[in-house]
Design a protein around this motif. Structure first.
Motif, short mmCIF file in Angstrom:
data_model
loop_
_atom_site.label_atom_id
_atom_site.label_comp_id
_atom_site.label_asym_id
_atom_site.label_seq_id
_atom_site.Cartn_x
_atom_site.Cartn_y
_atom_site.Cartn_z
N GLY A 1 0.79 -1.23 0.00
CA GLY A 1 0.00 0.00 0.00
C GLY A 1 0.82 1.28 0.00
N GLN A 2 2.14 1.17 0.08
CA GLN A 2 2.98 2.37 0.11
C GLN A 2 3.07 2.98 -1.29
N SER A 3 2.83 4.28 -1.38
CA SER A 3 2.87 4.97 -2.68
C SER A 3 4.30 5.14 -3.14
N GLU A 4 4.48 5.44 -4.42
CA GLU A 4 5.81 5.70 -4.96
C GLU A 4 6.44 6.91 -4.28
N ALA A 5 5.65 7.94 -4.02
CA ALA A 5 6.17 9.14 -3.38
C ALA A 5 6.66 8.86 -1.97
N ASP A 6 5.86 8.11 -1.19
CA ASP A 6 6.24 7.80 0.19
C ASP A 6 7.49 6.91 0.23
N SER A 7 7.59 6.00 -0.74
CA SER A 7 8.78 5.16 -0.82
C SER A 7 10.02 5.99 -1.14
N ALA A 8 9.88 6.96 -2.03
CA ALA A 8 11.01 7.80 -2.42
C ALA A 8 11.51 8.64 -1.24
N ILE A 9 10.60 9.10 -0.39
CA ILE A 9 10.98 9.94 0.76
C ILE A 9 12.01 9.25 1.63
N GLU A 10 11.87 7.94 1.80
CA GLU A 10 12.76 7.20 2.70
C GLU A 10 14.18 7.09 2.18
N ARG A 11 14.40 7.39 0.88
CA ARG A 11 15.72 7.19 0.27
C ARG A 11 16.37 8.49 -0.20
N LEU A 12 15.82 9.64 0.16
CA LEU A 12 16.38 10.91 -0.30
C LEU A 12 17.76 11.15 0.32
N GLN A 13 18.66 11.70 -0.49
CA GLN A 13 20.00 12.03 -0.04
C GLN A 13 20.27 13.51 -0.27
N THR A 14 20.98 14.12 0.67
CA THR A 14 21.32 15.53 0.56
C THR A 14 22.23 15.77 -0.64
N GLY A 15 21.97 16.86 -1.36
CA GLY A 15 22.83 17.26 -2.46
C GLY A 15 22.50 16.63 -3.80
N ARG A 16 21.50 15.79 -3.85
CA ARG A 16 21.11 15.16 -5.10
C ARG A 16 20.06 15.99 -5.84
N ILE A 17 19.91 15.71 -7.13
CA ILE A 17 18.83 16.27 -7.94
C ILE A 17 17.98 15.09 -8.40
N TYR A 18 16.72 15.07 -8.02
CA TYR A 18 15.85 13.94 -8.31
C TYR A 18 14.87 14.28 -9.44
N LEU A 19 14.69 13.32 -10.33
CA LEU A 19 13.74 13.46 -11.44
C LEU A 19 12.54 12.54 -11.17
N TYR A 20 11.34 13.13 -11.20
CA TYR A 20 10.11 12.37 -10.88
C TYR A 20 9.09 12.51 -12.01
N ASP A 21 8.35 11.44 -12.23
CA ASP A 21 7.23 11.48 -13.16
C ASP A 21 5.96 11.88 -12.40
N ARG A 22 4.83 11.90 -13.11
CA ARG A 22 3.58 12.39 -12.51
C ARG A 22 3.10 11.56 -11.33
N GLY A 23 3.49 10.27 -11.29
CA GLY A 23 3.05 9.42 -10.19
C GLY A 23 3.61 9.83 -8.84
N PHE A 24 4.59 10.73 -8.83
CA PHE A 24 5.22 11.16 -7.58
C PHE A 24 4.71 12.53 -7.12
N MET A 25 3.65 13.03 -7.73
CA MET A 25 3.11 14.33 -7.36
C MET A 25 2.56 14.27 -5.95
N SER A 26 3.27 14.90 -5.00
CA SER A 26 2.92 14.77 -3.59
C SER A 26 3.48 15.93 -2.80
N PHE A 27 2.65 16.58 -1.97
CA PHE A 27 3.13 17.65 -1.10
C PHE A 27 4.13 17.10 -0.07
N ALA A 28 3.89 15.87 0.39
CA ALA A 28 4.79 15.27 1.38
C ALA A 28 6.19 15.07 0.79
N LEU A 29 6.26 14.61 -0.46
CA LEU A 29 7.56 14.43 -1.11
C LEU A 29 8.24 15.77 -1.34
#
Length: 423
Positions: free
Chosen positions: A189-217
């Motif tokens: 049940g975990q969304s793609e956006a919520d899954s991505a939040i757990e793996r964010l690293q400082t100093g990176r530039i992340y590219l997301y498609d429409r499925g990651f549209m999230s205020f939390a992310l």
């Protein structure tokens, strides 16, 4: 050391040619680190034996199920690399329920470092873009066919109303190397956006498609004091309904390079939630870049939201195009890397299988000496399917790389000539 309970000359021989053994020897140091007991009844199975078996299965198309793995593990070729006499189907199935696939991450990291030292850095032809690409990670998920017994898989219906089970795998793929730095089996049940939040690293530039549209992310890219921790370029749906509108927009003037890259508009503003008690939206400056494109042969537009405020708009447009590399990676994974079906019913087993697949790919990169490309993917697919050997594809890759280098040099000369002729 291999089991000595049965004389070597009495062991059966696998009927097909078995390749990949030299890679097992290359990984000997890491295999010793994996030697940690996982008891199962009166039998013990170790992660290093499972890893070796899956690695050999990757290179040999006839080993594609738990039953064929059991048969293969008893052969002379397998016993050269295993410490157990037999890997039974039931034991391996149980092992996949308690496996810790992230113990394979050090192998993946070490191979990525080796390849980074060995590979030549290629230019995208734009100094601003080249610098950003070294920090950029494309994030996406893909669904794999799953049997009904996979309890954590998503169940939906196809166009004919039939139920279809699919298991999702999320990947963080640096676009400068095409080599995954994170492999995630999300929680049920975990969304793609919520899954991505757990793996964010400082100093990176992340590219997301429409499925990651999230205020939390979006908020996860900022500290509590709303200082940016990392950057992003995300595709958003047109501003309506659940897709937020950028407010108090300050338009920016487009340059000739922006227009040539298809940029239609460029503006800076901020998001505001229609339900602040439910959605926490940081009051930060965001940028909206609208880019002309084609979808399914028809004119369309990309709506890109980013916190890269000081980068030219044409670079934002070009940068986002690199997100498609993760799509190409998934396509290759399913079509050529022997990952079209699951040999485990557990998320831990699937992730272990995925790790081994990527490690096998890295080993092939290191053996050939060439950076990832669509040509390398296609040729490696032939190796993975058993219709060619690594030795056979190396001369082809060498000639292809020579032709590509000549083409890059020619493009660079034309670009320099055009600059000199420009008024």
């Amino acid at each position: 050391m291999p089991s000595k309970r049965v004389a070597k000359d009495k062991l059966p021989i696998w009927p097909e040619q078995v390749i990949g053994g030299k890679y097992v020897r290359l990984l000997d140091k890491f295999l010793k680190q994996l030697r940690s007991e996982n008891a199962h009844g009166n039998r013990k199975l170790f992660l290093d034996d499972v890893f070796v078996t899956y690695l050999l299965a990757f290179f040999n198309p006839t080993i594609r199920s738990l039953r064929t793995i059991e048969d293969f593990s008893q052969t002379m070729q397998a016993q050269k690399h295993l410490s157990i006499r037999k890997i039974t189907k039931s034991t391996l199935s149980d092992f996949n329920q308690i496996a810790d696939p992230e113990r394979l991450q050090p192998i993946l990291d070490a191979l990525r470092r080796q390849l980074a030292r060995k590979s030549k850095r290629q230019s995208a032809g734009d100094d601003d873009l080249d610098e950003l690409l070294q920090q950029t990670v494309a994030v996406d998920g893909t669904f794999l066919p799953a049997v009904a017994e996979v309890a954590w898989a998503v169940c939906n219906k196809n166009n004919h109303g039939a139920k279809k089970h699919r298991a999702r795998v999320d990947v963080h793929l640096p676009v400068s190397t095409w080599l995954p730095e994170a492999i995630v089996i999300p929680s049920p049940g975990q969304s793609e956006a919520d899954s991505a939040i757990e793996r964010l690293q400082t100093g990176r530039i992340y590219l997301y498609d429409r499925g990651f549209m999230s205020f939390a992310l979006l908020a996860a890219h900022y500290s509590d004091s709303q200082e940016p921790l990392s950057q992003f370029v995300a595709r958003y749906r047109p501003a309506r309904g659940n897709s937020p509108t950028l407010r108090e927009v300050e338009s920016r003037k487009l340059t000739d390079k922006d227009k040539a890259a298809g940029v239609i508009s460029d503006g800076v503003g901020h998001f505001k939630s229609s339900n602040p008690s439910r959605h926490r939206v940081p009051r930060v400056q965001l940028r909206e870049v609208i880019v002309a494109c084609e979808e399914k042969g028809k004119p369309s537009q990309l709506r890109l939201i980013t916190n890269l405020l000081d980068v030219p708009a044409h670079v934002i447009a070009k940068l986002y195009r690199y997100r498609w590399q993760v799509e190409l990676f998934f396509r290759w994974l399913k079509s050529y890397a022997n990952f079209g079906h699951l040999i485990s019913h557990t998320s831990e087993g699937v992730q272990t299988h995925f790790y081994v697949t990527v490690i096998a790919v890295l080993l092939m990169y290191l053996h050939t000496g060439y950076r990832p490309s669509k040509y390398l993917f296609a040729l490696m697919g032939q190796v993975g399917c058993g219709v060619a050997t690594l030795e056979e594809i190396v001369p082809i890759l060498r000639e292809r790389e020579r032709q590509n280098e000549l083409a890059r040099q020619s493009t660079a000369r034309r670009r320099e000539k055009n600059k000199q002729q420009a008024p």
